[in-house]
Write an enzyme that holds these catalytic residues in place. Structure first.
Site, PDB file in Angstrom:
ATOM      1  N   LYS A 174      -3.074  -1.636  15.982  1.00 50.15           N
ATOM      2  CA  LYS A 174      -2.549  -0.826  16.785  1.00 50.15           C
ATOM      3  C   LYS A 174      -3.514  -0.762  17.975  1.00 50.15           C
ATOM      4  CE  LYS A 174       1.237   1.667  14.687  1.00 50.15           C
ATOM      5  NZ  LYS A 174       1.165   2.017  13.069  1.00 50.15           N
ATOM      6  N   ASP A 197     -17.029   4.810  13.856  1.00 51.24           N
ATOM      7  CA  ASP A 197     -15.856   4.897  12.943  1.00 51.24           C
ATOM      8  C   ASP A 197     -15.130   3.354  12.806  1.00 51.24           C
ATOM      9  OD1 ASP A 197     -13.484   5.447  11.660  1.00 51.24           O
ATOM     10  OD2 ASP A 197     -12.928   7.176  12.921  1.00 51.24           O
ATOM     11  N   GLU A 201       0.827  -1.352   0.001  1.00 51.47           N
ATOM     12  CA  GLU A 201      -0.038  -0.077  -0.013  1.00 51.47           C
ATOM     13  C   GLU A 201       0.812   1.484  -0.013  1.00 51.47           C
ATOM     14  OE1 GLU A 201      -1.481   1.828   3.630  1.00 51.47           O
ATOM     15  OE2 GLU A 201      -1.095   0.161   4.887  1.00 51.47           O
ATOM     16  N   LYS A 232      -5.023  10.701   1.016  1.00 53.09           N
ATOM     17  CA  LYS A 232      -5.231   9.430   1.509  1.00 53.09           C
ATOM     18  C   LYS A 232      -6.627   8.728   0.661  1.00 53.09           C
ATOM     19  CE  LYS A 232      -6.530   7.173   5.918  1.00 53.09           C
ATOM     20  NZ  LYS A 232      -6.986   7.510   7.276  1.00 53.09           N
ATOM     21  N   ASP A 275     -11.348  -0.960   5.931  1.00 52.35           N
ATOM     22  CA  ASP A 275     -10.458  -2.209   5.592  1.00 52.35           C
ATOM     23  C   ASP A 275     -11.152  -3.493   5.976  1.00 52.35           C
ATOM     24  OD1 ASP A 275      -8.361  -0.135   5.182  1.00 52.35           O
ATOM     25  OD2 ASP A 275      -7.400  -0.520   6.698  1.00 52.35           O
TER      26      ASP A 275
HETATM   27  N1  PSU Z   1      -2.491   1.615  10.812  1.00 48.86           N
HETATM   28  C1  PSU Z   1      -1.136   1.635  10.774  1.00 48.86           C
HETATM   29  N2  PSU Z   1      -0.590   2.330   9.915  1.00 48.86           N
HETATM   30  C2  PSU Z   1      -0.990   2.917   8.864  1.00 48.86           C
HETATM   31  C3  PSU Z   1      -2.455   2.685   8.652  1.00 48.86           C
HETATM   32  C4  PSU Z   1      -2.975   2.274   9.636  1.00 48.86           C
HETATM   33  O1  PSU Z   1      -0.384   1.382  11.830  1.00 48.86           O
HETATM   34  O2  PSU Z   1      -0.405   3.344   7.751  1.00 48.86           O
HETATM   35  C5  PSU Z   1      -3.174   3.464   7.273  1.00 48.86           C
HETATM   36  C6  PSU Z   1      -3.334   2.079   6.570  1.00 48.86           C
HETATM   37  O3  PSU Z   1      -3.362   2.679   4.955  1.00 48.86           O
HETATM   38  C7  PSU Z   1      -4.913   1.710   6.552  1.00 48.86           C
HETATM   39  C8  PSU Z   1      -5.354   3.123   7.097  1.00 48.86           C
HETATM   40  O4  PSU Z   1      -5.680   1.155   5.707  1.00 48.86           O
HETATM   41  O5  PSU Z   1      -4.550   3.810   7.916  1.00 48.86           O
HETATM   42  C9  PSU Z   1      -6.682   3.187   7.973  1.00 48.86           C
HETATM   43  O6  PSU Z   1      -7.257   4.237   8.128  1.00 48.86           O
HETATM   44  P1  PSU Z   1      -8.749   4.318   8.651  1.00 48.86           P
HETATM   45  O7  PSU Z   1      -8.574   4.108   9.992  1.00 48.86           O
HETATM   46  O8  PSU Z   1      -9.049   5.765   8.435  1.00 48.86           O
HETATM   47  O9  PSU Z   1      -9.718   3.637   7.810  1.00 48.86           O
HETATM   48 MN    MN Z   2     -12.379   5.851   9.968  1.00 44.45          MN
END
Ligand code: PSU
Ligand code: MN
Length: 333
Positions: free
Chosen positions: A186, A165, A51, A113, A169
């Site tokens: 995380k 939220d 990614e 993003k 993914d």
């Molecule tokens: N978690 C990490 N590093 C990252 C991401 C998540 O430890 O770089 C990034 C990835 O691209 C993941 C995205 O798909 O954040 C998820 O974002 P959101 O929580 O907005 O769905």
């Molecule tokens: Mn989100």
């Protein structure tokens, strides 16, 4: 900014597949492939998708570019071809040149993003977009790449039962037949609820060489993984079993690789930083797709770079294992 792209050495003739050459990349349908990735796919050799949000929004420049290049090198060392995925000028690219990687890594806020829901807007406005896990899975699947390595997965945010939220993914894993190799989620996220959503969505989840689903900086999340694999061959067999169930059966497969024990020491300090960053996010009203980049940046700052170093180590570790899994999949009888 490095913009120029090398012309492909020698015109590539892919007339039979209806592919053409654009600025050194091979255009086939919606997608533009680097010649390296295109040739590997034509030869049915193992390819591993990567990614680009982790590059643009997950790490600072220039460590992000150095890491992206090292991760690609590790995948090659293990016998697979890396395919970093991003949108450039509105075109989805499968495999990036050095100049294109530099453009994503150094582009700052100009690079958007891009999760699954953002792809149409980024493409139609001919913008540059760094793809998250969900958008990368979708494009990898369209390119015929079934294995994908990253650092951390998105998940259910803390308080997600109220804010709703929940990272796209998780839903993508229920739709798209790609196996994602990562270090888990995380603890900025709610890991038990993340696993609940994955179960509801019917996603096959396994821990690699462990019983618990990993929590990125920590080997243990306190949550038992639904399945366990102990070798690349076992992970490959799990993916094949999932995909043997066909398009209406299982889709994505999630392999959580725990951080190596010798690197886990920093975990407690990072946990304290995560708690502080979560409080700051709430009090400053950060929301939506800004939450994850905000937390990653603040945790890196608060730990004096320790979380960044762990991040870099983890993505490299995952790359080695993910490439071994892709190679093992190709070797399955
Ligand atoms: N978690 C990490 N590093 C990252 C991401 C998540 O430890 O770089 C990034 C990835 O691209 C993941 C995205 O798909 O954040 C998820 O974002 P959101 O929580 O907005 O769905
Ligand atoms: Mn989100």
């Amino acid at each position: 900014m490095v913009e120029e792209e090398e012309e492909a050495s020698g015109r590539l003739d892919f007339g039979e597949q209806g592919a053409g050459s654009v600025e050194g990349s091979v255009e086939h349908g919606l997608l533009r492939y680097s010649p390296e990735v295109w040739n590997a796919l034509q030869a049915r050799a193992p390819v591993v998708a990567l990614e680009s949000t982790i590059i643009s929004h997950g790490m600072p420049f220039p460590q992000n570019l150095e890491t992206a290049l090292q991760v690609e090198a590790i995948i090659r060392e293990h016998g697979a071809t890396p395919a970093t995925i991003a949108v450039l000028d509105g075109h989805p690219h499968i495999g990036l040149t050095l100049a294109q990687l530099h453009r994503i890594a150094s582009g700052g806020r100009r690079v958007r993003k891009t999760s699954r829901r953002d792809l149409p807007a980024v493409m139609a406005s001919r913008a540059d977009g760094a793809t998250t896990v969900s958008a990368t899975m979708l494009l990898a699947s369209q390119a015929g790449i079934p294995f994908f390595v990253t650092g951390g997965l998105g998940g259910v945010h803390r308080g997600g039962e109220v804010s709703m939220d929940v990272s796209a993914d998780l839903i993508e894993l229920s739709r798209t037949p790609v196996a994602v190799v990562c270090a888990g989620a995380k603890t900025v996220l709610d890991i038990p609820r993340t696993l609940e959503v994955l179960e509801t969505q019917g996603v096959c989840v396994a821990a690699y060489g462990a019983d618990e689903f990993p929590a990125f900086f920590a080997r243990s999340s306190g949550c038992r993984a639904p399945a366990r694999v102990d070798s690349p061959a076992q992970a490959a067999a799990l993916a094949r079993a999932a995909w043997s169930l066909g398009p209406t059966g299982f889709c994505g497969v999630l392999i959580g690789v725990p951080i190596p024990a010798e690197h886990e020491a920093q975990g407690a300090a990072i946990e304290r930083a995560i708690k502080a960053a979560l409080g700051e996010a709430e009090s400053s009203g950060v929301s939506g797709s800004d939450v994850t980049p905000f937390l990653l940046k603040r945790v890196a700052e608060l730990t004096g770079g320790a979380s960044l170093a762990a991040n870099i180590m983890l993505i490299k570790h995952n790359a080695a294992i993910g490439a071994q899994i892709a190679v093992a999949y190709h070797a399955l009888p």
